[in-house]
Design a protein around this motif. Structure first.
Motif, PDB file in Angstrom:
ATOM      1  N   SER A  77       0.855  -1.203   0.000  1.00 48.47           N
ATOM      2  CA  SER A  77       0.000   0.000   0.000  1.00 48.47           C
ATOM      3  C   SER A  77       0.878   1.236   0.000  1.00 48.47           C
ATOM      4  O   SER A  77       0.459   2.301  -0.433  1.00 48.47           O
ATOM      5  N   ASN A 151      -5.305   2.288  12.712  1.00 49.77           N
ATOM      6  CA  ASN A 151      -4.070   1.894  13.358  1.00 49.77           C
ATOM      7  C   ASN A 151      -3.499   3.148  14.007  1.00 49.77           C
ATOM      8  O   ASN A 151      -3.305   4.136  13.291  1.00 49.77           O
ATOM      9  N   ASP A 176      -8.281   4.028   4.099  1.00 53.92           N
ATOM     10  CA  ASP A 176      -7.292   2.946   4.203  1.00 53.92           C
ATOM     11  C   ASP A 176      -7.944   1.789   4.960  1.00 53.92           C
ATOM     12  O   ASP A 176      -8.170   1.868   6.168  1.00 53.92           O
ATOM     13  N   TYR A 179      -7.243  -3.188   7.488  1.00 50.83           N
ATOM     14  CA  TYR A 179      -7.729  -4.158   8.483  1.00 50.83           C
ATOM     15  C   TYR A 179      -9.194  -4.530   8.291  1.00 50.83           C
ATOM     16  O   TYR A 179      -9.817  -5.095   9.192  1.00 50.83           O
ATOM     17  N   THR A 203      -4.783  -4.273   1.292  1.00 51.12           N
ATOM     18  CA  THR A 203      -3.437  -4.854   1.213  1.00 51.12           C
ATOM     19  C   THR A 203      -3.483  -6.369   1.374  1.00 51.12           C
ATOM     20  O   THR A 203      -4.410  -6.907   1.987  1.00 51.12           O
ATOM     21  N   SER A 205      -1.067  -7.656   3.035  1.00 51.24           N
ATOM     22  CA  SER A 205      -0.109  -7.806   4.143  1.00 51.24           C
ATOM     23  C   SER A 205      -0.709  -8.264   5.466  1.00 51.24           C
ATOM     24  O   SER A 205       0.022  -8.676   6.357  1.00 51.24           O
ATOM     25  N   LYS A 206      -2.023  -8.132   5.666  1.00 46.86           N
ATOM     26  CA  LYS A 206      -2.574  -8.406   6.985  1.00 46.86           C
ATOM     27  C   LYS A 206      -3.416  -9.691   6.928  1.00 46.86           C
ATOM     28  O   LYS A 206      -2.883 -10.762   7.104  1.00 46.86           O
ATOM     29  N   ARG A 214       4.688  -8.038  -0.716  1.00 42.29           N
ATOM     30  CA  ARG A 214       4.496  -6.603  -0.984  1.00 42.29           C
ATOM     31  C   ARG A 214       3.456  -6.386  -2.071  1.00 42.29           C
ATOM     32  O   ARG A 214       3.780  -6.183  -3.242  1.00 42.29           O
TER      33      ARG A 214
HETATM   34  C1  LIG Z   1      -0.105  -2.455   7.716  1.00 47.08           C
HETATM   35  C2  LIG Z   1      -0.798  -1.289   7.132  1.00 47.08           C
HETATM   36  C3  LIG Z   1      -0.821  -1.090   5.755  1.00 47.08           C
HETATM   37  C4  LIG Z   1      -0.157  -2.055   4.837  1.00 47.08           C
HETATM   38  O1  LIG Z   1       0.911  -1.532   4.164  1.00 47.08           O
HETATM   39  P1  LIG Z   1       1.612  -2.454   3.052  1.00 47.08           P
HETATM   40  O2  LIG Z   1       2.587  -1.493   2.451  1.00 47.08           O
HETATM   41  O3  LIG Z   1       0.544  -2.890   2.088  1.00 47.08           O
HETATM   42  O4  LIG Z   1       2.241  -3.615   3.747  1.00 47.08           O
HETATM   43  C5  LIG Z   1      -1.528  -0.015   5.244  1.00 47.08           C
HETATM   44  N1  LIG Z   1      -2.188   0.826   6.064  1.00 47.08           N
HETATM   45  C6  LIG Z   1      -2.201   0.648   7.390  1.00 47.08           C
HETATM   46  C7  LIG Z   1      -2.987   1.561   8.238  1.00 47.08           C
HETATM   47  C8  LIG Z   1      -1.495  -0.405   7.966  1.00 47.08           C
HETATM   48  O5  LIG Z   1      -1.492  -0.546   9.301  1.00 47.08           O
END
Ligand SMILES: *Cc1c(COP(=O)(O)O)cnc(C)c1O
Length: 345
Positions: A77, A151, A176, A179, A203, A205-206, A214
């Protein structure tokens, strides 16, 4: 909405770099490819990847019930967010609005791109203060970042507040949703077509368990996506990442099972933490982490590290005095945390 008014002047007239694979897209085993100066010996990765990641986007479009031209993929992201800054914010001129305490990358990227940051603190209930936000905006306010679930506060913003910001903010509203899979709230994607000034980011990533590959996703109107496409690096998503993402999307039920077990574990962890006296407050969570207030965050942070348990100390963030952020681990990891905390108190 007048997209041209919001875009940077140089971006409007920019023409995109056209890569070899852009000019000739058809991938056919029978063709002889002599257009991209690749090594001709096939090892599975000797060719440049699809610059438009069509297979991955096709799958996402089906899952989200959107058009493929409403999707852009980024190297995390973080790349998506950087592209948004570069498309809309004139350095040393424009400003963005963020709502601390929130994700640190918005201000990092604003500083990197020489863009002024206007901060409007969340309320003590961690909700956006709509009137204060609107008072801060002017003609040069290009982006408003709403991180929901947020977050590090772990809560979601009220839908009514988000909707009034979508209707009253003069610039682009970036929601965003890193989550969102852990949330009881529905994604704003279902309302993407109603709001031309809305960008939703997600994303791998979570919830998808693929932080290592990535891959970030940007959803918006086809007009906004066309602009971001024009400025993205041609081959920003490598072949390995595209392969792994596609495999994951084809086994989406696994993701849902993992998400459910993390949500169950979240509840177990909350009930256990509630019995430990050093916890002053455990905030409700709509994400895969908890924001907790302890008696002395710096002390508890150091004690946990000494036992090999790494959490995030958020005590220096506004509204987060003596707060730690704990990611939900496996049942074994969570048990290890609880056992150690019980020894402390
Ligand atoms: C973890 C997170 C992301 C993810 O970022 P990446 O670059 O896709 O890993 C995006 N926004 C928030 C608020 C996050 O906590």
């Amino acid at each position: 909405m007048n997209l041209e008014r919001l875009l940077r002047k140089n971006i409007i007239s920019l023409s995109a770099y056209s890569s070899a694979r852009d000019e000739f897209k058809e991938v056919n085993e029978a063709y002889v490819f002599m257009d991209a100066n690749e090594n001709p010996n096939n090892n599975g990765y000797n060719r440049y990847p699809d610059p438009q990641q069509t297979a991955v986007k096709q799958k996402l479009a089906e899952l989200r019930d959107l058009e493929i031209n409403q999707i852009l993929l980024g190297n995390g992201s973080d790349e998506v967010l950087d592209l948004i800054f570069r498309a809309f914010c004139e350095p040393n001129n424009d400003n963005i609005i963020t709502l601390p305490p929130t994700y640190g990358m918005y201000s990092v990227l604003a500083n990197l791109n020489a863009v002024e940051i206007r901060e409007v603190l969340l309320s003590t209930e961690f909700q956006p203060k709509v009137n204060s936000i609107l008072e801060q905006q002017d003609q040069r306010s290009k982006l408003l970042f709403l991180c929901t679930p947020n977050n590090p506060t772990a809560n979601s913003f009220d839908n009514d507040l988000i909707e009034s910001l979508l209707r009253s903010f003069n610039g682009i509203v970036v929601i965003d949703e890193a989550y969102i899979d852990f949330s009881i709230n529905e994604s704003w994607l279902s309302r993407l077509n109603e709001f031309p000034n809305l960008i939703v980011t997600q994303t791998f990533s979570k919830a998808y368990g693929l932080a290592g590959i990535r891959l970030g996703i940007c959803y918006a109107s086809k007009e906004i996506i066309a602009v971001l496409n024009k400025i993205k690096p041609p081959y920003n998503i490598n072949q390995l990442t595209q392969n792994v993402a596609l495999e994951k999307l084809e086994r989406i039920t696994n993701v849902k099972e993992e998400v459910n077990s993390i949500i169950n574990e979240r509840q177990t962890l909350i009930s256990q933490l509630e019995t430990i006296p050093l916890f002053v407050k455990i905030y409700p969570s709509d994400a895969n982490f908890l924001l907790v207030q302890v008696d002395d965050a710096n002390l508890r942070y150091r004690q946990l590290i000494s036992k090999g348990i790494v959490v995030r100390n958020r005590t220096n963030q506004p509204l987060c005095h003596n707060c730690l952020r704990l990611t939900i681990g496996t049942p074994e990891e969570n048990q290890k945390l609880i056992t150690f905390l019980n020894q402390l108190s």
